[in-house]
Design a protein around this motif. Structure first.
Motif, mmCIF file in Angstrom:
data_model
loop_
_atom_site.group_PDB
_atom_site.id
_atom_site.type_symbol
_atom_site.label_atom_id
_atom_site.label_comp_id
_atom_site.label_asym_id
_atom_site.label_seq_id
_atom_site.Cartn_x
_atom_site.Cartn_y
_atom_site.Cartn_z
ATOM 1 N N SER A 45 5.430 17.697 -7.103
ATOM 2 C CA SER A 45 5.977 17.780 -8.442
ATOM 3 C C SER A 45 5.579 16.817 -9.395
ATOM 4 C CB SER A 45 7.702 17.979 -8.301
ATOM 5 O OG SER A 45 8.189 16.897 -7.753
ATOM 6 N N ARG A 46 4.762 16.127 -8.746
ATOM 7 C CA ARG A 46 4.400 14.833 -9.582
ATOM 8 C C ARG A 46 2.770 14.724 -9.923
ATOM 9 N NH1 ARG A 46 8.557 10.644 -10.495
ATOM 10 N NH2 ARG A 46 6.898 9.981 -11.876
ATOM 11 N N PRO A 47 2.428 15.799 -10.893
ATOM 12 C CA PRO A 47 0.845 15.762 -10.988
ATOM 13 C C PRO A 47 0.478 14.270 -11.439
ATOM 14 C CG PRO A 47 1.693 17.075 -12.571
ATOM 15 C CD PRO A 47 2.717 16.719 -11.530
ATOM 16 N N ASP A 48 1.228 13.592 -12.251
ATOM 17 C CA ASP A 48 0.997 12.411 -12.780
ATOM 18 C C ASP A 48 0.486 11.115 -11.815
ATOM 19 O OD1 ASP A 48 3.516 12.500 -12.175
ATOM 20 O OD2 ASP A 48 4.452 11.060 -13.613
ATOM 21 N N ILE A 49 0.921 11.312 -10.544
ATOM 22 C CA ILE A 49 0.720 10.228 -9.634
ATOM 23 C C ILE A 49 -0.503 10.753 -8.308
ATOM 24 C CG2 ILE A 49 2.625 9.053 -9.707
ATOM 25 C CD1 ILE A 49 3.592 9.994 -7.114
ATOM 26 N N THR A 50 -0.946 12.089 -8.791
ATOM 27 C CA THR A 50 -1.875 12.595 -7.920
ATOM 28 C C THR A 50 -2.996 12.199 -7.769
ATOM 29 O OG1 THR A 50 -0.968 14.918 -8.437
ATOM 30 C CG2 THR A 50 -3.056 14.723 -7.199
ATOM 31 N N TYR A 51 -3.803 11.288 -8.802
ATOM 32 C CA TYR A 51 -5.032 10.825 -8.686
ATOM 33 C C TYR A 51 -4.716 9.325 -7.883
ATOM 34 C CZ TYR A 51 -8.603 7.402 -9.642
ATOM 35 O OH TYR A 51 -9.836 6.386 -9.966
ATOM 36 N N VAL A 52 -4.105 8.547 -8.240
ATOM 37 C CA VAL A 52 -3.683 7.267 -7.530
ATOM 38 C C VAL A 52 -3.464 7.353 -6.119
ATOM 39 C CG1 VAL A 52 -1.452 6.986 -8.295
ATOM 40 C CG2 VAL A 52 -2.691 5.126 -7.694
ATOM 41 N N VAL A 53 -2.530 8.437 -5.699
ATOM 42 C CA VAL A 53 -2.022 8.467 -4.381
ATOM 43 C C VAL A 53 -3.239 9.072 -3.528
ATOM 44 C CG1 VAL A 53 -0.743 9.744 -2.816
ATOM 45 C CG2 VAL A 53 0.390 8.939 -4.751
ATOM 46 N N HIS A 54 -3.991 9.844 -3.946
ATOM 47 C CA HIS A 54 -5.476 10.061 -3.350
ATOM 48 C C HIS A 54 -6.299 9.147 -3.257
ATOM 49 C CE1 HIS A 54 -9.086 12.288 -2.372
ATOM 50 N NE2 HIS A 54 -9.741 11.626 -3.345
ATOM 51 N N ARG A 55 -6.478 8.125 -4.037
ATOM 52 C CA ARG A 55 -7.469 6.993 -4.104
ATOM 53 C C ARG A 55 -6.824 6.255 -2.967
ATOM 54 N NH1 ARG A 55 -10.864 5.514 -4.214
ATOM 55 N NH2 ARG A 55 -11.299 3.594 -5.517
ATOM 56 N N LEU A 56 -5.347 6.012 -2.881
ATOM 57 C CA LEU A 56 -4.866 4.991 -1.877
ATOM 58 C C LEU A 56 -4.766 5.671 -0.426
ATOM 59 C CD1 LEU A 56 -1.857 3.430 -3.934
ATOM 60 C CD2 LEU A 56 -4.369 2.746 -3.541
ATOM 61 N N SER A 57 -4.837 6.996 -0.273
ATOM 62 C CA SER A 57 -5.133 7.704 0.785
ATOM 63 C C SER A 57 -6.192 7.312 1.554
ATOM 64 C CB SER A 57 -4.624 8.956 0.693
ATOM 65 O OG SER A 57 -5.524 9.672 0.064
ATOM 66 N N GLN A 58 -7.260 6.927 0.979
ATOM 67 C CA GLN A 58 -8.525 6.811 1.724
ATOM 68 C C GLN A 58 -8.737 5.479 2.410
ATOM 69 O OE1 GLN A 58 -11.598 7.123 -1.226
ATOM 70 N NE2 GLN A 58 -10.648 9.063 -2.226
ATOM 71 N N PHE A 59 -7.667 4.510 2.477
ATOM 72 C CA PHE A 59 -7.521 3.488 2.967
ATOM 73 C C PHE A 59 -6.609 3.209 4.231
ATOM 74 C CE2 PHE A 59 -8.584 2.772 -1.614
ATOM 75 C CZ PHE A 59 -9.869 2.571 -1.328
ATOM 76 N N LEU A 60 -6.108 4.471 4.806
ATOM 77 C CA LEU A 60 -5.392 4.586 5.861
ATOM 78 C C LEU A 60 -5.849 3.769 6.930
ATOM 79 C CD1 LEU A 60 -3.648 8.059 5.143
ATOM 80 C CD2 LEU A 60 -2.657 5.636 4.455
ATOM 81 N N ALA A 61 -6.938 3.790 7.479
ATOM 82 C CA ALA A 61 -7.401 3.196 8.459
ATOM 83 C C ALA A 61 -7.125 1.900 8.761
ATOM 84 C CB ALA A 61 -9.092 3.683 8.770
ATOM 85 N N GLN A 62 -7.672 1.028 7.526
ATOM 86 C CA GLN A 62 -7.364 -0.538 7.806
ATOM 87 C C GLN A 62 -6.894 -0.892 6.256
ATOM 88 O OE1 GLN A 62 -10.856 -2.885 8.092
ATOM 89 N NE2 GLN A 62 -9.842 -3.745 9.819
ATOM 90 N N PRO A 63 -5.793 -0.964 5.856
ATOM 91 C CA PRO A 63 -5.102 -1.004 4.482
ATOM 92 C C PRO A 63 -5.051 -2.610 4.392
ATOM 93 C CG PRO A 63 -3.331 -0.415 6.036
ATOM 94 C CD PRO A 63 -4.721 -0.187 6.920
ATOM 95 N N ARG A 64 -5.525 -2.797 3.098
ATOM 96 C CA ARG A 64 -5.488 -4.560 2.651
ATOM 97 C C ARG A 64 -4.564 -4.613 1.587
ATOM 98 N NH1 ARG A 64 -10.453 -6.783 4.925
ATOM 99 N NH2 ARG A 64 -11.551 -5.411 5.858
ATOM 100 N N VAL A 65 -4.332 -5.909 1.419
ATOM 101 C CA VAL A 65 -3.360 -6.475 0.585
ATOM 102 C C VAL A 65 -3.485 -6.023 -0.984
ATOM 103 C CG1 VAL A 65 -2.505 -8.421 -0.633
ATOM 104 C CG2 VAL A 65 -2.971 -8.792 1.640
#
Length: 426
Positions: free
Chosen positions: A182-202
């Motif tokens: 229900s929040r299209p306003d955060i879709t882009y940034v959540v998608h970008r951050l989901s690409q670093f799930l394997a080895q997230p950094r600070v």
């Protein structure tokens, strides 16, 4: 498999006498349980004359003359709506006899989604879920941010120190992904951050905290569906060429409107590296065309006629020329044939393309981080509002908006059924 303790006779030699268990009923926790439950529920509903949608198998519709009833299923939770009160009552009676149901009344809260109906339309938000996410993350007292991501912020898989607790980051991103319903306003940034799930950094974790700061200032933000909108389907799509610093793959973003109501949106990394910005933009058009085709199938199953061409707005002249030109040339002959679905849909009259200026391109919010002014302007154009901060008239009587309770969507919860575990169910 081995029999449970106590099923063997005393002194019995199991190596000589093979024994098996016959499964009479699907049990909770087995791999086959959810599948068998879906088969049984679907067969019961189909026996009542309902037709399963081919576009979405969780949707069942029943149409007889001017009467129409729709049923949407999620595991063992469902929503029933329609203008045929007798069919709705009959369906609930059959489900109650077969499985045992709990009628939750008019649809107000469903799987974390809060639904509010007013004289001007319907609003869907996830305020309670958003506040729960903030509470679990321990940032309820943080300072709110005006945008979910800093403009010009570049994130890479190799920058910064590796997080000691990667599970915390993964759980947070998983919760935020559900919030994008229900929040299209955060879709882009959540998608970008989901690409670093394997080895997230600070730096990735800091960017995720920035999203929480933005949510803190807008916990009740959600999409709004106006009641007086037309049924013209239109879409905006855009692409960010080679936006990924690690893979150099482009990003596709689109949003689809039914009249003035935002009904579909997405931000997705393209599968291959594009050789030019025109190719990236054209692939974005192909992805949007596939989504529009699926929505047309869904509207047909819902008995909503849409005879007009779908309007597709784009801000790249080269991509528009490629889609309209039936001749293959040096700039497009390397593009896969499936991308030319855009050209085919234009030729058969399903889609009509239009050029739109970059400032009026609503899909920009799904491809890049924007400044405060542009971000708030596009959020407003998408129809994303906070009903807790806006003065919206809600009906006080049954005669406003929806005149009878029977015609309102109803939520049902089946009792005693095989239920799959879901972290999002409340």
């Amino acid at each position: 498999m081995d029999l449970p303790p106590g099923y063997h006779s005393k002194g019995e030699c199991t190596s000589l006498i093979p024994m098996v268990c016959k499964l009479v009923k699907s049990l909770y926790g087995l791999k086959q349980a959810s599948r068998q439950w879906n088969v049984k529920l679907s067969a019961t509903i189909s026996a009542l004359g309902f037709k399963q949608s081919q576009a979405d198998h969780s949707l069942f519709v029943h149409s007889s003359g001017s009467n129409f009833t729709a049923l949407l299923i999620y595991v063992d939770d469902m929503i029933i709506t329609g203008n045929d009160a007798a069919c709705v009552v009959n369906l609930k009676q059959v489900l109650d006899q077969k499985f045992g149901i709990k009628d939750l009344g008019s649809l107000k809260y469903f799987l974390g989604l809060e639904i509010a109906r007013g004289a001007k339309g319907i609003s869907i938000n996830q305020r309670k879920y958003a506040l729960d996410v903030l509470k679990e993350a321990g940032v309820l007292g943080c300072t709110p941010a005006k945008t979910p991501m800093e403009q010009q912020l570049k994130l890479s898989k190799s920058d910064g120190e590796v997080l000691k607790d990667a599970g915390q980051y993964r759980r947070l991103i998983g919760k935020l992904m559900y919030l994008t319903l229900s929040r299209p306003d955060i879709t882009y940034v959540v998608h970008r951050l989901s690409q670093f799930l394997a080895q997230p950094r600070v730096p990735h974790m800091k960017a995720a905290i920035r999203i929480l700061q933005y949510i803190k200032g807008t916990p009740g933000q959600g999409v709004f569906f106006p009641i007086d909108s037309d049924l013209q389907l239109k879409a905006f799509c855009d692409a960010d060429w080679a936006g990924g610093p690690d893979t150099r793959k482009s990003l596709t973003g689109y949003c689809v409107f039914l009249g003035d109501a935002l009904i579909s949106w997405r931000s997705k990394k393209q599968d291959i590296v594009s050789r030019s910005s025109a190719e990236a933009e054209y692939r974005s058009m192909a992805t949007t065309t596939c989504e529009l085709t699926w929505i047309l199938y869904l509207l047909r199953d819902l008995c909503v006629p849409h005879h007009k061409p779908v309007l597709l707005y784009y801000d790249n002249q080269a991509a528009l020329h490629i889609s309209a030109n039936p001749v293959f040339h040096e700039r497009s002959k390397h593009i896969e044939a499936d991308c030319h679905i855009v050209r085919n849909k234009i030729l058969d009259g399903t889609i009509k393309t239009f050029y739109v200026s970059s400032r009026s391109q609503l899909a920009d919010i799904f491809t890049k981080a924007l400044g405060v002014e542009n971000f708030l302007r596009l959020v407003n154009k998408l129809g994303v509002i906070n009903i807790f901060n806006h003065h919206i008239q809600f009906p006080n009587t049954a005669k406003e908006a929806y005149e009878s309770k029977e015609n309102q969507p109803r939520a049902l919860l089946l009792r005693g059924s095989v239920k799959a575990a879901s972290p999002t169910q409340q």
